[in-house]
Write a protein that holds these residues in place. Sequence first.
Motif, PDB file in Angstrom:
ATOM      1  N   SER A 175       0.829  -1.234   0.130  1.00 19.24           N
ATOM      2  CA  SER A 175       0.082  -0.207   0.055  1.00 19.24           C
ATOM      3  C   SER A 175       0.739   1.129   0.051  1.00 19.24           C
ATOM      4  CB  SER A 175      -0.907   0.061   1.003  1.00 19.24           C
ATOM      5  OG  SER A 175      -0.613  -0.460   2.300  1.00 19.24           O
ATOM      6  N   PHE A 176       1.912   1.189   0.705  1.00 20.44           N
ATOM      7  CA  PHE A 176       2.909   2.306   0.326  1.00 20.44           C
ATOM      8  C   PHE A 176       3.526   2.505  -0.782  1.00 20.44           C
ATOM      9  CE2 PHE A 176       7.965   2.516   0.337  1.00 20.44           C
ATOM     10  CZ  PHE A 176       7.940   3.551   0.242  1.00 20.44           C
ATOM     11  N   HIS A 177       3.689   1.402  -1.687  1.00 24.89           N
ATOM     12  CA  HIS A 177       4.194   1.400  -3.025  1.00 24.89           C
ATOM     13  C   HIS A 177       3.046   1.997  -4.020  1.00 24.89           C
ATOM     14  CE1 HIS A 177       6.867  -2.524  -1.927  1.00 24.89           C
ATOM     15  NE2 HIS A 177       7.025  -1.393  -1.540  1.00 24.89           N
ATOM     16  N   GLN A 178       1.965   1.715  -3.670  1.00 21.21           N
ATOM     17  CA  GLN A 178       0.817   2.120  -4.510  1.00 21.21           C
ATOM     18  C   GLN A 178       0.850   3.693  -4.331  1.00 21.21           C
ATOM     19  OE1 GLN A 178      -2.853   3.031  -4.082  1.00 21.21           O
ATOM     20  NE2 GLN A 178      -3.480   2.677  -6.134  1.00 21.21           N
ATOM     21  N   ARG A 179       0.815   4.105  -2.921  1.00 22.95           N
ATOM     22  CA  ARG A 179       0.591   5.605  -2.603  1.00 22.95           C
ATOM     23  C   ARG A 179       1.683   6.541  -3.306  1.00 22.95           C
ATOM     24  NH1 ARG A 179      -3.017   6.685   1.937  1.00 22.95           N
ATOM     25  NH2 ARG A 179      -2.572   8.868   1.343  1.00 22.95           N
ATOM     26  N   GLN A 180       3.040   5.769  -3.050  1.00 25.82           N
ATOM     27  CA  GLN A 180       4.166   6.602  -3.648  1.00 25.82           C
ATOM     28  C   GLN A 180       3.999   6.861  -5.231  1.00 25.82           C
ATOM     29  OE1 GLN A 180       7.557   5.524  -5.394  1.00 25.82           O
ATOM     30  NE2 GLN A 180       6.285   3.860  -5.816  1.00 25.82           N
ATOM     31  N   GLY A 181       3.596   5.708  -5.864  1.00 23.88           N
ATOM     32  CA  GLY A 181       3.469   5.790  -7.335  1.00 23.88           C
ATOM     33  C   GLY A 181       2.231   6.945  -7.605  1.00 23.88           C
TER      34      GLY A 181
END
Length: 330
Positions: A175-181
């Motif tokens: 979920s952190f990966h998705q948000r940074q993208g």
Amino acid sequence: MMTTPAEPYALPAEASVEVSAEEHQFNELIAADSRIEPRDWMPEAYRKTLVRQISQHANSEIIGMQPEANWITRAPSLKRKAILMAKVQDEAGHGLYLYSAAQTLGTSRDEMTDALIAGKARYSSIFNYPSPTWADMGAIGWLVDGAAICNQVPLCRASYGPYGRAMVRICKEESFHQRQGFEILLELMNGTPAQREMAQDAVNRWYWPALQMFGPPDNDSPNSAQSMAWNIKRFSNDELRQRFVGMCVPQAEVLGVTLPDPDLRYNEETKQYDMGEIDWTEFHEVLAGRGPANARRLQRRREAHEEGAWVREAAVAYARKQAVAATAVA
Ligand SMILES: [Fe+2]
Ligand SMILES: [Fe+2]
């Protein structure tokens, strides 16, 4: 005169299909939606399905580091570089948890690595696309990690314990990966016309391959029913794809990007999005090794494996030294 007793081995017909005590216990655990652990008996087909799925998943995490690692040295700021490095390291960690989970099923890490670098093992088709611009870091995080979340959240409840537990930790990081993208794209969309164009172009290139990540349509996915019966898979490919599109549409509106599907529209009757035709020929071509970056990805993986040989040798030598020291003390 005594009659010959019935042949003791000739069991009545129904008895021959009777399940063993172990198999009965396995079926009971599945029916109760409980977990199967490495010590438990399991049908060979269940074990094989899991080894295939978990190792493919692990391979995807490891190969998936490449399109983003490509941009670490060129990240536009120190902050972006630190975030991207952390993200790519997370993916390495995901690969490691998953290889460990697969090892509990009796397949060694070496076997899985050898199959991958020999080009015999699969990984997600999405990682065979190139990442030519910085906006690709945004589109990968938003769409590829976003699709991964839709796929993986239900896997936290997979019946095989080590797999489900690995997925719990992985999902937190995804979920952190998705948000940074999402945030990379948001910043570009608030930038110059050239930046907005770059963001839209990246979304155009990653959207359809992201939809393909859920696998073939339900009517062309022969193994899905068995995986669902074993509580490995909880939702069908089309259900998950639908859920993903439902998540993307409002987020695309916030970003101000257009999803590159002219047929995409909300259907009031089904309460779902109707979408355009996915190019399955392209999907099968990429899966068969003929995608834009397949050869490059495998070559890089092979080189990394060879370049890392000294680390493995050093680890083995160190372990041996420790073992000798332990016997000397004893
Ligand atoms: Fe991951
Ligand atoms: Fe990720």
